[in-house]
Design a protein around this motif. Structure first.
Motif, PDB file in Angstrom:
ATOM      1  N   THR A  47      60.334  10.930  53.846  1.00 23.74           N
ATOM      2  CA  THR A  47      60.756   9.584  53.475  1.00 23.74           C
ATOM      3  C   THR A  47      62.182   9.349  53.958  1.00 23.74           C
ATOM      4  N   PHE A  48      62.459   8.097  54.271  1.00 22.73           N
ATOM      5  CA  PHE A  48      63.771   7.688  54.755  1.00 22.73           C
ATOM      6  C   PHE A  48      64.143   6.389  54.053  1.00 22.73           C
ATOM      7  N   THR A  49      65.362   6.329  53.530  1.00 21.26           N
ATOM      8  CA  THR A  49      65.842   5.135  52.845  1.00 21.26           C
ATOM      9  C   THR A  49      66.738   4.349  53.781  1.00 21.26           C
ATOM     10  N   LEU A  50      66.434   3.070  53.941  1.00 22.36           N
ATOM     11  CA  LEU A  50      67.235   2.188  54.774  1.00 22.36           C
ATOM     12  C   LEU A  50      67.997   1.226  53.889  1.00 22.36           C
ATOM     13  N   THR A  51      69.272   1.079  54.189  1.00 27.52           N
ATOM     14  CA  THR A  51      70.161   0.156  53.512  1.00 27.52           C
ATOM     15  C   THR A  51      70.774  -0.755  54.573  1.00 27.52           C
ATOM     16  N   PRO A  52      71.482  -1.806  54.190  1.00 25.16           N
ATOM     17  CA  PRO A  52      72.025  -2.717  55.199  1.00 25.16           C
ATOM     18  C   PRO A  52      72.819  -1.987  56.286  1.00 25.16           C
ATOM     19  N   GLY A  53      72.468  -2.298  57.529  1.00 26.87           N
ATOM     20  CA  GLY A  53      73.118  -1.699  58.680  1.00 26.87           C
ATOM     21  C   GLY A  53      72.440  -0.450  59.201  1.00 26.87           C
ATOM     22  N   VAL A  54      71.374   0.008  58.529  1.00 27.92           N
ATOM     23  CA  VAL A  54      70.641   1.199  58.957  1.00 27.92           C
ATOM     24  C   VAL A  54      69.337   0.754  59.609  1.00 27.92           C
ATOM     25  N   SER A  55      68.973   1.400  60.717  1.00 25.21           N
ATOM     26  CA  SER A  55      67.756   1.043  61.439  1.00 25.21           C
ATOM     27  C   SER A  55      66.904   2.273  61.676  1.00 25.21           C
ATOM     28  N   TYR A  56      65.660   2.026  62.090  1.00 19.44           N
ATOM     29  CA  TYR A  56      64.826   3.108  62.616  1.00 19.44           C
ATOM     30  C   TYR A  56      64.081   2.609  63.824  1.00 19.44           C
ATOM     31  N   GLN A  57      63.590   3.564  64.606  1.00 22.84           N
ATOM     32  CA  GLN A  57      62.773   3.259  65.770  1.00 22.84           C
ATOM     33  C   GLN A  57      61.663   4.288  65.832  1.00 22.84           C
ATOM     34  N   VAL A  58      60.480   3.824  66.208  1.00 20.53           N
ATOM     35  CA  VAL A  58      59.317   4.700  66.326  1.00 20.53           C
ATOM     36  C   VAL A  58      58.409   4.121  67.413  1.00 20.53           C
ATOM     37  N   ALA A  59      57.778   4.985  68.164  1.00 18.53           N
ATOM     38  CA  ALA A  59      56.896   4.562  69.259  1.00 18.53           C
ATOM     39  C   ALA A  59      55.504   4.221  68.732  1.00 18.53           C
ATOM     40  N   ASP A  60      54.748   3.486  69.525  1.00 24.77           N
ATOM     41  CA  ASP A  60      53.343   3.228  69.213  1.00 24.77           C
ATOM     42  C   ASP A  60      52.612   4.555  69.064  1.00 24.77           C
ATOM     43  N   ASN A  61      51.787   4.647  68.036  1.00 21.30           N
ATOM     44  CA  ASN A  61      50.921   5.805  67.792  1.00 21.30           C
ATOM     45  C   ASN A  61      51.672   7.132  67.684  1.00 21.30           C
ATOM     46  N   ALA A  62      52.952   7.095  67.303  1.00 22.21           N
ATOM     47  CA  ALA A  62      53.735   8.334  67.203  1.00 22.21           C
ATOM     48  C   ALA A  62      53.636   8.931  65.808  1.00 22.21           C
ATOM     49  N   GLU A  63      54.042   8.204  64.808  1.00 24.62           N
ATOM     50  CA  GLU A  63      54.029   8.688  63.426  1.00 24.62           C
ATOM     51  C   GLU A  63      53.684   7.516  62.521  1.00 24.62           C
ATOM     52  N   ALA A  64      52.546   7.608  61.857  1.00 24.94           N
ATOM     53  CA  ALA A  64      52.141   6.529  60.952  1.00 24.94           C
ATOM     54  C   ALA A  64      53.163   6.431  59.825  1.00 24.94           C
ATOM     55  N   HIS A  65      53.427   5.190  59.411  1.00 30.43           N
ATOM     56  CA  HIS A  65      54.465   4.942  58.426  1.00 30.43           C
ATOM     57  C   HIS A  65      54.068   3.760  57.549  1.00 30.43           C
ATOM     58  N   ARG A  66      54.687   3.700  56.365  1.00 25.69           N
ATOM     59  CA  ARG A  66      54.513   2.530  55.506  1.00 25.69           C
ATOM     60  C   ARG A  66      55.801   2.305  54.735  1.00 25.69           C
TER      61      ARG A  66
END
Length: 109
Positions: free
Chosen positions: A77-96
């Motif tokens: 799990t990863f917590t995002l707060t203002p100013g934090v981003s993530y990037q993930v490719a198609d079909n790389a790691e399913a997420h919700r």
């Protein structure tokens, strides 16, 4: 991602109609623009939101307001707060996504 044949333009997100997408709990409000194959969204999650699916689509996502948790199907799990981003490719790691307090996001996919 290749950005081709896209002239300069601006988007006033306040003028884009909202679409409501229910989650397992809570809801998401999407304002969406499409530029060829690129989808750009301003998304607001209600307090108590939990996505109704595991997503395998690639995204670049920036948290603008609030706080959200992204869970990967391997349990991380990863917590995002203002100013934090993530990037993930198609079909790389399913997420919700989920949030207890609500969040506002800017997403490109």
């Amino acid at each position: 991602m290749k950005i081709n044949q896209l002239p300069f333009g601006i988007t006033d997100w306040n003028t884009i109609e909202e679409e409501t997408h229910p989650g397992d709990t809570g809801f998401a409000l999407w304002r969406t623009q499409r530029f060829g194959d690129i989808r750009v969204r301003m998304v607001e999650y209600s307090a108590g939101y939990l996505a109704d699916h595991w997503c395998s689509k690639g995204h670049i996502l920036l948290c603008l307001e609030g706080e959200m948790v992204t869970e990967l199907d391997d349990g991380r799990t990863f917590t995002l707060t203002p100013g934090v981003s993530y990037q993930v490719a198609d079909n790389a790691e399913a997420h919700r996504s989920s949030t207890t307090q609500g969040a506002k996001l800017f997403i490109v996919d």
